[in-house]
Design an enzyme around this catalytic site. Sequence first.
Site, PDB file in Angstrom:
ATOM      1  CG  PHE A  90      -1.907   1.125   1.225  1.00 44.01           C
ATOM      2  CD1 PHE A  90      -2.882   1.221   0.250  1.00 44.01           C
ATOM      3  CD2 PHE A  90      -1.846   2.120   2.194  1.00 44.01           C
ATOM      4  CE1 PHE A  90      -3.786   2.282   0.238  1.00 44.01           C
ATOM      5  CE2 PHE A  90      -2.740   3.182   2.196  1.00 44.01           C
ATOM      6  CZ  PHE A  90      -3.713   3.258   1.219  1.00 44.01           C
ATOM      7  CG  ASP A 161       3.664  -1.041   6.824  1.00 46.66           C
ATOM      8  OD1 ASP A 161       2.709  -1.393   7.557  1.00 46.66           O
ATOM      9  OD2 ASP A 161       3.512  -0.301   5.835  1.00 46.66           O
ATOM     10  CG  HIS A 164      -1.251  -5.926   5.902  1.00 48.00           C
ATOM     11  ND1 HIS A 164      -0.804  -6.243   4.634  1.00 48.00           N
ATOM     12  CD2 HIS A 164      -1.779  -4.678   5.797  1.00 48.00           C
ATOM     13  CE1 HIS A 164      -1.039  -5.244   3.805  1.00 48.00           C
ATOM     14  NE2 HIS A 164      -1.618  -4.278   4.480  1.00 48.00           N
ATOM     15  CD  GLN A 187      -8.741   0.863   6.490  1.00 43.11           C
ATOM     16  OE1 GLN A 187      -8.078  -0.153   6.648  1.00 43.11           O
ATOM     17  NE2 GLN A 187      -9.811   0.898   5.720  1.00 43.11           N
ATOM     18  CE  LYS A 190      -4.576  -1.895   7.188  1.00 45.20           C
ATOM     19  NZ  LYS A 190      -5.378  -1.040   6.286  1.00 45.20           N
ATOM     20  NE  ARG A 219       1.637  22.097  25.549  1.00 44.81           N
ATOM     21  CZ  ARG A 219       0.441  22.569  25.796  1.00 44.81           C
ATOM     22  NH1 ARG A 219      -0.577  22.223  25.025  1.00 44.81           N
ATOM     23  NH2 ARG A 219       0.229  23.382  26.803  1.00 44.81           N
ATOM     24  CE1 TYR A 226      -0.613  25.970  24.724  1.00 48.46           C
ATOM     25  CE2 TYR A 226      -0.490  27.435  26.627  1.00 48.46           C
ATOM     26  CZ  TYR A 226      -1.226  26.628  25.789  1.00 48.46           C
ATOM     27  OH  TYR A 226      -2.554  26.454  26.002  1.00 48.46           O
ATOM     28  NE  ARG A 236      -3.178  15.608  21.513  1.00 49.17           N
ATOM     29  CZ  ARG A 236      -2.857  16.864  21.188  1.00 49.17           C
ATOM     30  NH1 ARG A 236      -1.599  17.273  21.247  1.00 49.17           N
ATOM     31  NH2 ARG A 236      -3.773  17.723  20.804  1.00 49.17           N
TER      32      ARG A 236
HETATM   33  C1  LIG Z   1       0.895  -1.971   4.366  1.00 47.98           C
HETATM   34  C2  LIG Z   1       0.164  -0.761   4.872  1.00 47.98           C
HETATM   35  N1  LIG Z   1       0.854   0.212   5.486  1.00 47.98           N
HETATM   36  C3  LIG Z   1       0.258   1.312   5.962  1.00 47.98           C
HETATM   37  C4  LIG Z   1      -1.093   1.488   5.832  1.00 47.98           C
HETATM   38  C5  LIG Z   1      -1.685   2.787   6.285  1.00 47.98           C
HETATM   39  O1  LIG Z   1      -2.597   2.702   7.312  1.00 47.98           O
HETATM   40  P1  LIG Z   1      -3.755   3.804   7.485  1.00 47.98           P
HETATM   41  O2  LIG Z   1      -4.772   3.553   6.455  1.00 47.98           O
HETATM   42  O3  LIG Z   1      -4.255   3.575   8.877  1.00 47.98           O
HETATM   43  O4  LIG Z   1      -3.118   5.141   7.356  1.00 47.98           O
HETATM   44  C6  LIG Z   1      -1.860   0.496   5.203  1.00 47.98           C
HETATM   45  C7  LIG Z   1      -3.311   0.545   5.011  1.00 47.98           C
HETATM   46  O5  LIG Z   1      -4.168   1.166   5.158  1.00 47.98           O
HETATM   47  C8  LIG Z   1      -1.222  -0.656   4.705  1.00 47.98           C
HETATM   48  O6  LIG Z   1      -1.892  -1.616   4.059  1.00 47.98           O
END
Ligand SMILES: Cc1ncc(COP(=O)(O)O)c(C=O)c1O
Length: 388
Positions: A90, A161, A164, A187, A190, A219, A226, A236
């Site tokens: 992605f 990463d 998944h 997301q 997921k 911060r 501040y 956040r």
């Molecule tokens: C391999 C991979 N990395 C990063 C992300 C990014 O995540 P998000 O959609 O929460 O920004 C995704 C999918 O959405 C993904 O499939």
Amino acid sequence: MSNGVRLGSELPAWPQYGDEERQALIRALEQGQWWRIGGGEVDAFEAEFAAAHGSEHALAVTNGTHALELALEVLGVGAGSEVIVPAFTFISSSQAAQRLGAVAVPVDVDPDTYCIDPSAVEAAIGPKTRAIMPVHMAGQMCDMDALGKLSADSGVPLIQDAAHAHGARWRGKRVGELGSVAAFSFQNGKLMTAGEGGAVLFPDAEMYEKGFVRHSCGRPRTDRGYFHRTSGSNFRLNEFSASVLRAQLARLDDQITTREQRWPVLSRLLAEIPGVVPQSRDDRGDRNPHYMAMFRVPGITEERRAKVVDVLIERGVPAFVAFRAVYRTDAFWEVAAPDLTVDELARRCPHSEALTRDCVWLHHRVLLGSEEQMHEVAAVVADVLADA
Ligand SMILES: Cc1ncc(COP(=O)(O)O)c(C=O)c1O
């Protein structure tokens, strides 16, 4: 192609939720603090998510893309750096590096597991390489032995990463036990979700603190004057999302168990269909949460695959065309691209090229269905492909 075999019964819906999520949302609502500072849900979620992944330091953030950006930033990646990413992923994997001004260097993936090829990584490491980003494709962990060795030998850190890979393991080790930073996404599609959300696992407290400050506009947690100590942004997570994610985390293990039971059945049935090759498993990834049920149809054209996916959907199977090699998007060339042409990258990444054309994935809710439904899904795939 519209009168053929259809799914006989509805697959489970996604996202899944129940009283646990309802009560969690009310708990967050009535707490009277809806952001993380002074609230309890994000703090509790971080502790629970870290523990579930064998880490002591999880930082919850707004989404998986921001999780990658923050992880890269904490490792010092910025303009002038290169980040090695798989070509088949992605776009966030490369986009996160490019947003920081770093050049994303795509390399090829293994044609069977679809995970980054360590020998391609080795060939791409150069004096400007500041991070290597393996993507655990669809829950299949990358070859963390080979990548760990490359990282140790070169001194270039890994950023997993793990968008998944919630709950995944490599030779018994959880994602947070592999010694590198890891970024997750929550997301909507997921394996656990609050619609949006993300998290970074850091190997030590110092990195977590750096991440915390940067994810909160520079911060420190207790700052009331501040005093913005570093550059940063607002990544956040809010208290509602964290409350839902705590409930979702509690569902994860059982759902992984179900999917781990269903995938061997479905993949065996898919493999029996002429022209279909399911994603292979590297058994050293001894717990695979199965974010997607992926398969290839070697030789299919992109047009025909798009039609197949449309008909699968019509017949009740949630199917998608897989990712396009990142360098085959306009976005990739807009900022911080390597000094190479698309054709040069394509020559270096033949497997990502083929996957861009021939790979299909099914939503993981398929694998939450019954064993009988695995037979139904395979029958629909067989019928649609035969018809097409
Ligand atoms: C391999 C991979 N990395 C990063 C992300 C990014 O995540 P998000 O959609 O929460 O920004 C995704 C999918 O959405 C993904 O499939």
